[in-house]
Scaffold this motif. Structure first.
Motif, short mmCIF file in Angstrom:
data_model
loop_
_atom_site.label_atom_id
_atom_site.label_comp_id
_atom_site.label_asym_id
_atom_site.label_seq_id
_atom_site.Cartn_x
_atom_site.Cartn_y
_atom_site.Cartn_z
N HIS A 23 0.85 -1.19 0.00
CA HIS A 23 0.00 0.00 0.00
C HIS A 23 0.89 1.24 0.00
O HIS A 23 1.86 1.30 0.75
CB HIS A 23 -0.91 0.01 1.23
CG HIS A 23 -1.74 -1.22 1.36
ND1 HIS A 23 -2.93 -1.39 0.69
CD2 HIS A 23 -1.54 -2.37 2.05
CE1 HIS A 23 -3.42 -2.58 0.98
NE2 HIS A 23 -2.60 -3.19 1.80
N ALA A 24 0.54 2.20 -0.82
CA ALA A 24 1.29 3.46 -0.88
C ALA A 24 0.96 4.31 0.35
O ALA A 24 -0.20 4.36 0.78
CB ALA A 24 0.96 4.21 -2.16
N LEU A 25 1.98 4.95 0.91
CA LEU A 25 1.82 5.85 2.04
C LEU A 25 2.28 7.25 1.66
O LEU A 25 2.93 7.44 0.63
CB LEU A 25 2.63 5.36 3.25
CG LEU A 25 2.26 3.98 3.81
CD1 LEU A 25 3.23 3.60 4.92
CD2 LEU A 25 0.84 3.97 4.31
N VAL A 26 2.00 8.19 2.50
CA VAL A 26 2.43 9.57 2.30
C VAL A 26 3.95 9.62 2.24
O VAL A 26 4.64 8.85 2.91
CB VAL A 26 1.91 10.46 3.47
CG1 VAL A 26 2.49 11.85 3.40
CG2 VAL A 26 0.40 10.50 3.47
N GLY A 27 4.49 10.53 1.45
CA GLY A 27 5.94 10.70 1.35
C GLY A 27 6.62 9.62 0.54
O GLY A 27 7.79 9.33 0.74
N ALA A 28 5.91 8.99 -0.36
CA ALA A 28 6.43 7.95 -1.24
C ALA A 28 6.90 6.72 -0.46
O ALA A 28 7.71 5.94 -0.95
CB ALA A 28 7.55 8.49 -2.14
N ARG A 29 6.41 6.54 0.75
CA ARG A 29 6.73 5.34 1.52
C ARG A 29 5.76 4.23 1.13
O ARG A 29 4.70 4.47 0.58
CB ARG A 29 6.65 5.64 3.02
CG ARG A 29 7.76 6.54 3.49
CD ARG A 29 7.66 6.78 4.99
NE ARG A 29 8.77 7.55 5.47
CZ ARG A 29 8.83 8.88 5.46
NH1 ARG A 29 7.82 9.59 5.00
NH2 ARG A 29 9.89 9.51 5.92
N GLN A 30 6.13 3.02 1.47
CA GLN A 30 5.30 1.86 1.17
C GLN A 30 5.04 1.07 2.45
O GLN A 30 5.92 0.95 3.30
CB GLN A 30 6.02 0.92 0.19
CG GLN A 30 6.15 1.45 -1.21
CD GLN A 30 4.81 1.42 -1.91
OE1 GLN A 30 4.05 0.47 -1.82
NE2 GLN A 30 4.53 2.49 -2.64
N LEU A 31 3.85 0.52 2.58
CA LEU A 31 3.53 -0.41 3.64
C LEU A 31 3.39 -1.78 3.00
O LEU A 31 2.68 -1.93 2.00
CB LEU A 31 2.22 -0.04 4.33
CG LEU A 31 1.84 -0.98 5.47
CD1 LEU A 31 1.53 -0.17 6.71
CD2 LEU A 31 0.68 -1.86 5.09
#
Length: 145
Positions: A23-31
């Motif tokens: 899943h995409a997160l804020v700040g181009a991070r990934q979960l």
């Protein structure tokens, strides 16, 4: 891009590690969530793909690993850590500070070890009370020097 992620998830779903969802997160991070037969792993990945936080859950334990930079736990209320045994280790040092009083109370013995020790009262006196003998053992005991 969404299609590419879906393809990656489908490709990983059949791997030996188990099903992976991203899943995409804020700040181009990934979960990422990896479900396995013996454990589940939740990871937050930095934009470069490095691990920031990992939660590993199995039948016996939950392990939280923080692999990024500094970590701050902040709460407006109380914070309590409770465990069978609590170990704190700082590779370069340990600081405990308070804007109020500090108290250490144990049911057993207290043992302090270090190369040298200093006990300083910036204001007021130092009191030592014992229900038995007070022993001072040193090469030289210097009083009022």
């Amino acid at each position: 891009m969404a299609a590419r992620k879906a393809q990656r998830s489908k490709a990983r779903a059949g791997s030996a590690a188990g099903k992976i969802s991203e899943h995409a997160l804020v700040g181009a991070r990934q979960l990422q969530l990896r479900r396995g037969s013996g454990e589940d792993v939740v990871e937050i990945l930095e934009p470069a793909g490095t691990r920031a936080i990992t939660l590993t859950v199995n039948a016996d334990t939950i392990v939280i690993s923080v692999e990024g930079g500094s970590v701050v736990l902040r709460t407006a209320g109380s914070l309590r850590l409770e465990a069978e045994q609590l170990d704190l280790h700082g590779r370069r040092g340990v600081n405990i500070t308070s804007e109020g009083d500090a108290r250490i109370a144990v049911a057993g013995n207290v043992s302090l070890h270090g190369r040298a020790q200093e006990l300083v009262a910036h204001r007021g006196s130092v009191s030592v009370t014992a229900s038995d003998d007070v022993k001072l053992d040193g090469e030289r005991i210097m009083l009022n020097s």
